[in-house]
Design a protein around this motif. Sequence first.
Motif, PDB file in Angstrom:
ATOM      1  N   ILE A 166     -58.320 -41.129  -0.319  1.00  0.00           N
ATOM      2  CA  ILE A 166     -59.571 -41.708  -0.806  1.00  0.00           C
ATOM      3  C   ILE A 166     -59.332 -43.387  -0.542  1.00  0.00           C
ATOM      4  N   VAL A 167     -58.360 -43.809  -1.233  1.00  0.00           N
ATOM      5  CA  VAL A 167     -58.140 -45.189  -1.385  1.00  0.00           C
ATOM      6  C   VAL A 167     -58.179 -45.905   0.067  1.00  0.00           C
ATOM      7  N   LEU A 168     -57.241 -45.198   1.063  1.00  0.00           N
ATOM      8  CA  LEU A 168     -56.968 -45.524   2.217  1.00  0.00           C
ATOM      9  C   LEU A 168     -58.373 -45.766   3.078  1.00  0.00           C
ATOM     10  N   LYS A 169     -59.024 -44.432   2.927  1.00  0.00           N
ATOM     11  CA  LYS A 169     -60.145 -44.489   4.004  1.00  0.00           C
ATOM     12  C   LYS A 169     -61.308 -45.300   3.219  1.00  0.00           C
TER      13      LYS A 169
ATOM     14  N   GLU B 116     -57.726 -40.893  11.148  1.00  0.00           N
ATOM     15  CA  GLU B 116     -55.906 -40.896  11.763  1.00  0.00           C
ATOM     16  C   GLU B 116     -55.071 -41.565  11.083  1.00  0.00           C
ATOM     17  N   GLU B 117     -55.288 -42.958  10.512  1.00  0.00           N
ATOM     18  CA  GLU B 117     -54.474 -43.641   9.872  1.00  0.00           C
ATOM     19  C   GLU B 117     -53.879 -43.031   8.698  1.00  0.00           C
ATOM     20  N   THR B 118     -55.117 -42.522   8.082  1.00  0.00           N
ATOM     21  CA  THR B 118     -54.971 -42.125   6.567  1.00  0.00           C
ATOM     22  C   THR B 118     -54.190 -40.741   6.951  1.00  0.00           C
ATOM     23  N   ALA B 119     -54.528 -39.921   7.907  1.00  0.00           N
ATOM     24  CA  ALA B 119     -53.588 -38.731   7.972  1.00  0.00           C
ATOM     25  C   ALA B 119     -52.089 -39.071   8.194  1.00  0.00           C
ATOM     26  N   LYS B 120     -51.818 -40.147   9.023  1.00  0.00           N
ATOM     27  CA  LYS B 120     -50.548 -40.423   9.339  1.00  0.00           C
ATOM     28  C   LYS B 120     -49.763 -41.065   8.065  1.00  0.00           C
TER      29      LYS B 120
ATOM     30  N   SER C 254     -59.401 -34.587   5.430  1.00  0.00           N
ATOM     31  CA  SER C 254     -60.857 -34.337   5.162  1.00  0.00           C
ATOM     32  C   SER C 254     -61.196 -33.610   3.770  1.00  0.00           C
ATOM     33  N   SER C 255     -60.654 -32.276   3.819  1.00  0.00           N
ATOM     34  CA  SER C 255     -60.666 -31.366   2.569  1.00  0.00           C
ATOM     35  C   SER C 255     -60.127 -32.235   1.302  1.00  0.00           C
ATOM     36  N   ARG C 256     -59.065 -32.963   1.167  1.00  0.00           N
ATOM     37  CA  ARG C 256     -58.697 -33.647   0.174  1.00  0.00           C
ATOM     38  C   ARG C 256     -59.554 -34.827  -0.241  1.00  0.00           C
ATOM     39  N   ILE C 257     -60.226 -35.482   0.712  1.00  0.00           N
ATOM     40  CA  ILE C 257     -61.076 -36.647   0.363  1.00  0.00           C
ATOM     41  C   ILE C 257     -62.269 -35.917  -0.159  1.00  0.00           C
TER      42      ILE C 257
ATOM     43  N   GLU D   3     -67.440 -38.874  10.185  1.00  0.00           N
ATOM     44  CA  GLU D   3     -66.350 -39.692  11.247  1.00  0.00           C
ATOM     45  C   GLU D   3     -66.721 -39.318  12.715  1.00  0.00           C
ATOM     46  N   ASN D   4     -67.609 -37.982  12.932  1.00  0.00           N
ATOM     47  CA  ASN D   4     -67.934 -37.594  14.127  1.00  0.00           C
ATOM     48  C   ASN D   4     -66.488 -37.078  14.798  1.00  0.00           C
ATOM     49  N   LYS D   5     -65.808 -36.278  13.921  1.00  0.00           N
ATOM     50  CA  LYS D   5     -64.498 -35.838  14.338  1.00  0.00           C
ATOM     51  C   LYS D   5     -64.479 -34.427  14.736  1.00  0.00           C
ATOM     52  N   LEU D   6     -65.714 -33.854  14.388  1.00  0.00           N
ATOM     53  CA  LEU D   6     -65.793 -32.378  14.702  1.00  0.00           C
ATOM     54  C   LEU D   6     -65.878 -31.745  16.248  1.00  0.00           C
ATOM     55  N   SER D   7     -65.362 -30.875  16.515  1.00  0.00           N
ATOM     56  CA  SER D   7     -65.769 -30.447  17.960  1.00  0.00           C
ATOM     57  C   SER D   7     -67.154 -30.128  17.893  1.00  0.00           C
ATOM     58  N   PRO D   8     -67.683 -30.195  19.178  1.00  0.00           N
ATOM     59  CA  PRO D   8     -69.352 -29.780  19.403  1.00  0.00           C
ATOM     60  C   PRO D   8     -69.465 -28.162  18.811  1.00  0.00           C
ATOM     61  N   LYS D   9     -68.685 -27.299  18.917  1.00  0.00           N
ATOM     62  CA  LYS D   9     -68.838 -25.963  18.251  1.00  0.00           C
ATOM     63  C   LYS D   9     -69.011 -26.126  16.768  1.00  0.00           C
TER      64      LYS D   9
END
Lengths: 165, 286
Positions: free
Chosen positions: A125-128, A136-140, A150-153, B15-21
């Motif tokens: 949350i802090v990073l994002k 992606e950066e957050t995940a890395k 995503s689910s943790r956030i 963030e629009n990271k989901l696939s279209p499906k």
Amino acid sequence: MPFNKESFSELIKVHSKEIYNFCLYLTGNPNDAHDLSQDVFINAYRSIEKFRQDCAFSTWLHTIALNLYRDRMRRRKTVKFTPMDDEKEFSDKQIPVEKQLEDSELKKKILKSLDLLSQEQKVPIVLKYLEGKSLEETAKLCNCSIGTVSSRISRGIKILRGHLK
Amino acid sequence: MNCQNFEDLIPLYLENKLSPKEKEVFDTHLQGCPACAQALSAFKETTELLKTVKPDELPQDYLQNLEIKIALEDLPLPELQKPKFFRPQQLFPAFGALFLLLIFGYYLRNFNKPITVPLEKIQNPPEQVAQQVKTNPPVALEQFIETKKTLEFAKATAKTDFILRGAGPKYLKKRIIKQWQDTSSGIKSKKSVVIRTQAEWQELWEAHTKNISPMPPLPDVDFTKCLVVAVFMGEQKSGGYGIQITDIQESEDNIFIEFTETVPAKGSVAAQQLTQPYHIIVVNRE
């Protein structure tokens, strides 16, 4: 900018505010943020030769900060410090007093609520949202997939909302 | 898709990271589930709030402190003392342990020793003991005598064969009531007697005083209460001899008479006359 010991003070000037604030979001109080962020720079200075430039210098500093933070949390797992009087710590001279007070109050509340989250939820949350990193950066930085992030956030924000109400 | 899955996907969706499906499924669920729509807007609201947080300025002296710390990093480290493998202080516990060991050893040294010598000797065959007598110094002889007593006591069939002095149910030390002691007696042989009757007493007295005339009267002794113990040393060729009863003890079945004989020292001048030292005493029966 070259990444070596000679130009390190320049690097500090560029990144210190960012890292200090990151540490502030992680630790939740200015004293710990001060110590932690300074340790981050000292560690970085010691191992600057090992910096491979495969990521941004800022990301590297974030990684160091996260490692140090996790290390400290592990060490004082049982003891959690909440400063008694941190009223004056959040001063910001550029903003008019009323707004400053309001912002400061909100920030304090947010920091306290963040501190109640688990480490796993707090860091992404802090990073994002506070640091403005991409997913992606957050995940890395968190060493996990963006799905996990995503689910943790999402869960973290839900809890945070409960505390902020 | 359930609501939990939906919520987990919110950041990805935004963030629009989901696939279209996935996006399609997400949108479908969003339209059909007011609770999730609510959750989505709440999420947006909260994250917007977080984004309003402004970074703090650095604390005062932050950069100076950091510069100093980094400058310290560059200073050559004071050479660390090489770890010594041996320090004199390390010997203290060793000395302590040694000392304890010595004490323990000293304690053990006494541990295996027999409590008394006779007990050890009992285990030896009698022949061996007898051999020891010939060779051992006087001290050992004394020990042997003790041993022999103990041995015989252990072997004795009836305990009455034995005299246990200084102990027992009827042990008494006699007190002297009357006594006669001198170096001139009619009894010229060495003997010791215990007299329990008037007749015996008369006989002894006559024998004792036969050289004196007139004969001294027989001393009055009540033999119902008393008895007489007399020791005679026998005739000696010069003065300087003497005899003295030193102790009378009565146990259950015996009377013990302990007396000391004195003789002139070698080379000393003594009266040249015949002497018959004696000591007669009267003691209580009970």
